[in-house]
Design a protein around this motif. Structure first.
Motif, mmCIF file in Angstrom:
data_model
loop_
_atom_site.group_PDB
_atom_site.id
_atom_site.type_symbol
_atom_site.label_atom_id
_atom_site.label_comp_id
_atom_site.label_asym_id
_atom_site.label_seq_id
_atom_site.Cartn_x
_atom_site.Cartn_y
_atom_site.Cartn_z
ATOM 1 N N THR A 269 0.864 -1.208 0.089
ATOM 2 C CA THR A 269 0.045 -0.199 -0.061
ATOM 3 C C THR A 269 0.649 1.094 0.135
ATOM 4 O OG1 THR A 269 -0.152 -0.104 2.422
ATOM 5 C CG2 THR A 269 -1.939 -1.052 1.228
ATOM 6 N N PHE A 270 2.187 1.087 0.621
ATOM 7 C CA PHE A 270 3.034 2.088 0.056
ATOM 8 C C PHE A 270 4.500 1.640 0.335
ATOM 9 C CE2 PHE A 270 5.704 5.956 0.725
ATOM 10 C CZ PHE A 270 5.271 6.978 -0.358
ATOM 11 N N ASP A 271 5.381 1.771 -0.581
ATOM 12 C CA ASP A 271 6.767 1.438 -0.626
ATOM 13 C C ASP A 271 7.839 2.413 -0.362
ATOM 14 O OD1 ASP A 271 9.095 -0.170 -1.060
ATOM 15 O OD2 ASP A 271 8.795 -0.400 -3.109
ATOM 16 N N THR A 272 8.327 2.583 1.021
ATOM 17 C CA THR A 272 9.267 3.608 1.120
ATOM 18 C C THR A 272 10.653 3.058 0.861
ATOM 19 O OG1 THR A 272 9.703 2.552 3.167
ATOM 20 C CG2 THR A 272 7.837 4.518 3.227
ATOM 21 N N GLY A 273 10.706 1.623 0.629
ATOM 22 C CA GLY A 273 11.870 1.012 0.471
ATOM 23 C C GLY A 273 12.369 0.494 1.759
ATOM 24 N N GLY A 274 11.661 0.736 2.824
ATOM 25 C CA GLY A 274 12.241 0.404 4.103
ATOM 26 C C GLY A 274 13.516 0.765 4.651
ATOM 27 N N ILE A 275 14.201 0.236 5.398
ATOM 28 C CA ILE A 275 15.668 0.622 5.790
ATOM 29 C C ILE A 275 16.694 0.844 4.422
ATOM 30 C CG2 ILE A 275 17.825 0.007 6.986
ATOM 31 C CD1 ILE A 275 15.343 0.605 8.633
ATOM 32 N N VAL A 316 -4.478 -11.617 -2.545
ATOM 33 C CA VAL A 316 -3.482 -10.444 -2.286
ATOM 34 C C VAL A 316 -2.979 -10.269 -1.002
ATOM 35 C CG1 VAL A 316 -3.994 -7.999 -2.380
ATOM 36 C CG2 VAL A 316 -5.304 -9.359 -3.989
ATOM 37 N N ALA A 317 -1.595 -9.899 -1.253
ATOM 38 C CA ALA A 317 -0.803 -9.710 -0.080
ATOM 39 C C ALA A 317 -0.821 -8.142 0.112
ATOM 40 C CB ALA A 317 0.737 -10.335 -0.337
ATOM 41 N N ALA A 318 -1.354 -7.765 1.354
ATOM 42 C CA ALA A 318 -1.426 -6.368 1.412
ATOM 43 C C ALA A 318 -0.417 -6.017 2.574
ATOM 44 C CB ALA A 318 -2.955 -5.876 1.836
ATOM 45 N N VAL A 319 0.427 -5.096 2.310
ATOM 46 C CA VAL A 319 1.439 -4.985 3.355
ATOM 47 C C VAL A 319 2.028 -3.461 2.946
ATOM 48 C CG1 VAL A 319 3.885 -5.958 4.212
ATOM 49 C CG2 VAL A 319 2.180 -7.305 3.075
ATOM 50 N N GLU A 320 2.439 -2.839 4.092
ATOM 51 C CA GLU A 320 3.188 -1.531 4.059
ATOM 52 C C GLU A 320 4.758 -1.591 4.330
ATOM 53 O OE1 GLU A 320 1.835 2.863 5.202
ATOM 54 O OE2 GLU A 320 2.400 1.581 6.855
ATOM 55 N N ASN A 321 5.321 -1.085 3.209
ATOM 56 C CA ASN A 321 6.982 -1.252 3.422
ATOM 57 C C ASN A 321 7.394 -0.030 4.274
ATOM 58 O OD1 ASN A 321 9.438 -2.469 3.396
ATOM 59 N ND2 ASN A 321 9.565 -1.779 1.161
ATOM 60 N N MET A 322 7.960 0.009 5.530
ATOM 61 C CA MET A 322 8.251 1.033 6.256
ATOM 62 C C MET A 322 9.751 1.039 6.958
ATOM 63 S SD MET A 322 5.932 3.561 5.721
ATOM 64 C CE MET A 322 5.666 4.779 7.068
ATOM 65 N N PRO A 323 10.417 1.961 7.047
ATOM 66 C CA PRO A 323 11.729 1.923 7.961
ATOM 67 C C PRO A 323 10.976 2.248 9.365
ATOM 68 C CG PRO A 323 11.604 4.208 6.865
ATOM 69 C CD PRO A 323 10.255 3.558 6.392
ATOM 70 N N ASP A 324 11.643 1.466 10.309
ATOM 71 C CA ASP A 324 11.358 1.687 11.555
ATOM 72 C C ASP A 324 12.445 0.844 12.461
ATOM 73 O OD1 ASP A 324 9.187 2.164 13.642
ATOM 74 O OD2 ASP A 324 9.449 0.132 13.804
ATOM 75 N N GLY A 325 12.199 1.099 13.843
ATOM 76 C CA GLY A 325 13.346 0.344 14.773
ATOM 77 C C GLY A 325 13.058 -1.137 14.440
ATOM 78 N N ARG A 326 11.780 -1.490 14.307
ATOM 79 C CA ARG A 326 11.580 -2.857 14.125
ATOM 80 C C ARG A 326 11.509 -3.529 12.749
ATOM 81 N NH1 ARG A 326 8.000 -1.808 18.696
ATOM 82 N NH2 ARG A 326 6.919 -0.539 17.012
ATOM 83 N N ALA A 327 11.875 -2.612 11.553
ATOM 84 C CA ALA A 327 11.878 -3.131 10.566
ATOM 85 C C ALA A 327 12.962 -4.080 9.984
ATOM 86 C CB ALA A 327 12.301 -1.646 9.370
ATOM 87 N N ARG A 329 16.351 -5.607 8.405
ATOM 88 C CA ARG A 329 17.819 -4.953 8.074
ATOM 89 C C ARG A 329 18.184 -5.696 6.787
ATOM 90 N NH1 ARG A 329 17.211 -5.233 13.670
ATOM 91 N NH2 ARG A 329 16.381 -7.445 12.968
ATOM 92 N N PRO A 330 18.904 -4.992 5.882
ATOM 93 C CA PRO A 330 19.796 -5.619 4.854
ATOM 94 C C PRO A 330 20.642 -6.682 5.599
ATOM 95 C CG PRO A 330 19.523 -3.333 4.324
ATOM 96 C CD PRO A 330 18.947 -3.525 5.693
ATOM 97 N N ASN A 346 18.445 -6.222 0.184
ATOM 98 C CA ASN A 346 17.818 -4.928 0.112
ATOM 99 C C ASN A 346 16.338 -5.048 0.506
ATOM 100 O OD1 ASN A 346 16.751 -2.747 -1.226
ATOM 101 N ND2 ASN A 346 18.465 -2.576 -2.661
ATOM 102 N N THR A 347 16.042 -4.215 1.252
ATOM 103 C CA THR A 347 14.607 -4.348 1.985
ATOM 104 C C THR A 347 13.591 -3.645 1.092
ATOM 105 O OG1 THR A 347 14.816 -2.094 3.053
ATOM 106 C CG2 THR A 347 15.436 -4.064 4.220
ATOM 107 N N ASP A 348 14.264 -3.058 -0.206
ATOM 108 C CA ASP A 348 13.390 -2.130 -1.240
ATOM 109 C C ASP A 348 12.824 -3.339 -2.286
ATOM 110 O OD1 ASP A 348 11.810 -0.403 -2.376
ATOM 111 O OD2 ASP A 348 13.614 0.586 -3.363
ATOM 112 N N ALA A 349 13.623 -4.470 -1.986
ATOM 113 C CA ALA A 349 13.168 -5.667 -3.032
ATOM 114 C C ALA A 349 11.998 -6.447 -2.256
ATOM 115 C CB ALA A 349 14.165 -6.510 -3.562
ATOM 116 N N GLU A 350 11.132 -5.817 -1.926
ATOM 117 C CA GLU A 350 10.082 -6.416 -0.952
ATOM 118 C C GLU A 350 8.718 -7.004 -1.660
ATOM 119 O OE1 GLU A 350 9.832 -3.194 -2.008
ATOM 120 O OE2 GLU A 350 7.623 -3.271 -2.481
ATOM 121 N N GLY A 351 8.473 -6.663 -2.831
ATOM 122 C CA GLY A 351 7.442 -7.121 -3.232
ATOM 123 C C GLY A 351 7.558 -8.532 -3.699
ATOM 124 N N ARG A 352 8.589 -9.181 -4.117
ATOM 125 C CA ARG A 352 8.986 -10.663 -4.221
ATOM 126 C C ARG A 352 8.974 -11.401 -2.893
ATOM 127 N NH1 ARG A 352 14.723 -8.954 -6.657
ATOM 128 N NH2 ARG A 352 13.129 -7.319 -7.660
#
Ligand code: BES
Ligand code: MN
Ligand code: ZN
Length: 498
Positions: A269-275, A316-327, A329-330, A346-352
């Motif tokens: 639902t939103f892809d920040t890329g994570g960490i 449908v896998a519904a997930v939000e990709n955010m950076p955070d203390g719990r996120a 890590r590469p 790479n936490t930005d390759a989250e779709g797969r």
């Protein structure tokens, strides 16, 4: 909007305007143009002669005339559809949509369209679908400057067609057009409004409306199933992940015993890329990263209404990709539902990562054919732009079928290769696989070979819609923004599987 089918008297339709398809380089001597030429006092002859309209797809010319006798309309719109020899059923919707957008702008409320295409049900279906999708606008959240013009009536005219065929076509075209707009509305939603929980709620509501079964798996349930890959993506988000499962079962199935088609979608639902945070510029576009999931929901909606004779499930896998203390890590290692371990580099390759568990779940539910769709890679935009969806798979027959259905529906799919050599490139030093391949090499294929690791025996195809799910510019037949790409091709696959 009211829809009508007319089998003969085009010029006598009770509407403000008539619209007719015109071929490239056409002379006004064709029988159906001749009558209209007379009605308009020779304006078709003069318009074509002056080359005011050449008949290219998207061309329009508006003629005004004084209605006489049983003719009620006072305007005639010529709509270019390109070369006659290339005129396909998919051109009907584009032409009808072009006319609908143009006439709406002219404050016309009702029009009749003569596509000049032999047929019945399918012609009406395409025209109605084209008109409905042409009216979609991005102004949902505007409080002023909203598009305030709307059409109230559309009449599709097919000479010699059967009235009940046209009626059926109108019903099916409405189902498909509204389902495409349903998908586009979801893709356009801002991510603060459409988070995974809201996406699941919309799926639930839609399922109830069209008679599908809907189940939403929460994080606890997914944890029990061992979906460590999917769950790793939502660790950094305040929004819990949801796995949306829709089921369509026909009253009487014509499928071979045990056959089950699954449509699986990436619903980030939103892809920040994570960490592995994305650059700020252009990050706003990543609200559309749930387009694959929205496509599954829209296609399932249409399936619920069209009632084909084969069973289909949607995941449908519904997930939000955010950076955070719990996120994540590469360098984290997680275990997916099928037991494979993944090194997240790479936490930005989250779709797969979310699709890994979603396709494994679909197969566990009995899927024998899986089509997944995702805005998976920026690389596919570089390779194919916005004209073709990247397609890859483990079964050439399934890939060919999707490409063929796309051709018929006017949607481009272009295949990229998979091979054991490519698969080797995602082997990890410390786990079974890693979620990225070598830098700058075959990015789209790397995404596909990753997902492939989570398909066991099923026939599988992967659609990378990153370039095709969003249109940066307005088209004569369509607003800019979410396109609803692939829905019509997938419905064709379902139709042909019956
Ligand atoms: N959602 C993006 C793909 C994307 C990128 C779509 C740009 C549209 C425009 C996806 O999650 C992503 O970030 N992919 C990475 C993969 C890479 C880290 C291997 C990409 O394509 O850069
Ligand atoms: Mn990403
Ligand atoms: Zn993404």
């Amino acid at each position: 909007m009211e829809f009508q089918g007319l089998t003969g008297n085009f010029t006598e339709a009770n509407v403000e305007a008539l619209a007719i398809a015109v071929f490239k380089g056409e002379k006004p001597s064709a029988a159906d143009l001749k009558e209209l030429d007379k009605l308009t006092g020779g304006q078709i002859t003069s318009t074509l002669k002056s080359e005011e309209i050449k008949g290219d797809a998207g061309d329009v010319a508006l003629l005004r005339f004084t209605p006489k006798g049983s003719v009620k309309a006072s305007r005639l719109l010529l709509v270019g559809v390109g070369d006659q020899k290339d005129y396909k059923v998919s051109g009907i919707g584009v032409a009808a949509g072009t006319a609908a957008r143009y006439l709406r702008k002219c404050n016309v409320k009702s029009f009749a369209f003569l596509p000049r295409f032999n047929g019945g049900e399918e012609v009406a279906r395409e025209a109605v679908q084209g008109v409905i999708t042409s009216q979609f606008e991005l102004d949902k959240y505007k409080t002023k400057d909203k598009n305030d013009k709307s059409l109230s009536k559309f009449v599709v005219c097919v000479d010699g067609a059967n009235a009940s065929d046209l009626k059926k076509g109108i019903a099916n075209g409405t189902a498909i057009g509204e389902s495409i707009n349903f998908t586009r509305d979801l893709a356009n939603e801002p991510p603060n409004i459409l988070h995974p929980t809201e996406m699941a709620a919309r799926a639930m509501k839609m399922a109830k409306e069209v008679g599908l079964k809907c189940e939403v798996l929460d994080e606890a349930k997914m944890k029990k199933l061992g979906m460590g890959s999917l769950l790793s993506v939502s660790l950094g988000s305040e929004q819990p992940a949801k796995l949306i499962v829709l089921r369509y079962t026909p009253a009487k199935s014509t499928a071979k015993k045990g056959d089950l088609l699954a449509l699986v979608g990436k619903g980030i639902t939103f892809d920040t890329g994570g960490i592995s945070l994305k650059p700020g510029e252009g990050m706003d576009a990543m609200k559309y990263d749930m387009s694959g999931g929205a496509t599954v929901l829209g296609t399932m909606r249409a399936i619920g209404l069209l009632k084909p004779s084969i069973p289909v499930i949607g995941v449908v896998a519904a997930v939000e990709n955010m950076p955070d203390g719990r996120a994540s890590r590469p360098s984290d290692v997680v275990t997916a539902m099928n037991g494979k371990t993944i090194e997240i580099l790479n936490t930005d390759a989250e779709g797969r990562l979310i699709l890994a568990d979603a396709v494994a779940y679909a197969e566990q539910q009995g899927a024998t054919r899986i089509i997944d769709m995702a805005t998976l890679t920026g690389a596919v935009i570089i390779a194919l732009g916005d004209q073709n969806t990247g397609i890859m798979g483990n079964d050439q027959e399934l890939v060919n079928e999707i490409i063929a259905c796309g051709k018929e529906m006017g949607e481009g799919f272009w295949q990229l290769p998979l091979s054991a050599e490519y698969s080797k490139q995602i082997r990890s030093d410390i786990a079974d696989i890693k979620n990225i391949g070598p830098r700058g090499k075959a990015g789209t294929i790397m995404g596909a070979v990753f997902i492939q690791e989570f398909v066991d025996k099923a026939k599988w195809a992967h659609l990378d819609i990153a370039g095709t799910a969003w249109s940066d510019g307005v088209k004569p037949h369509r607003a800019k923004g979410p396109t609803g790409v692939a829905i019509r091709s997938l419905l064709k696959v379902v139709e042909r599987s019956q």
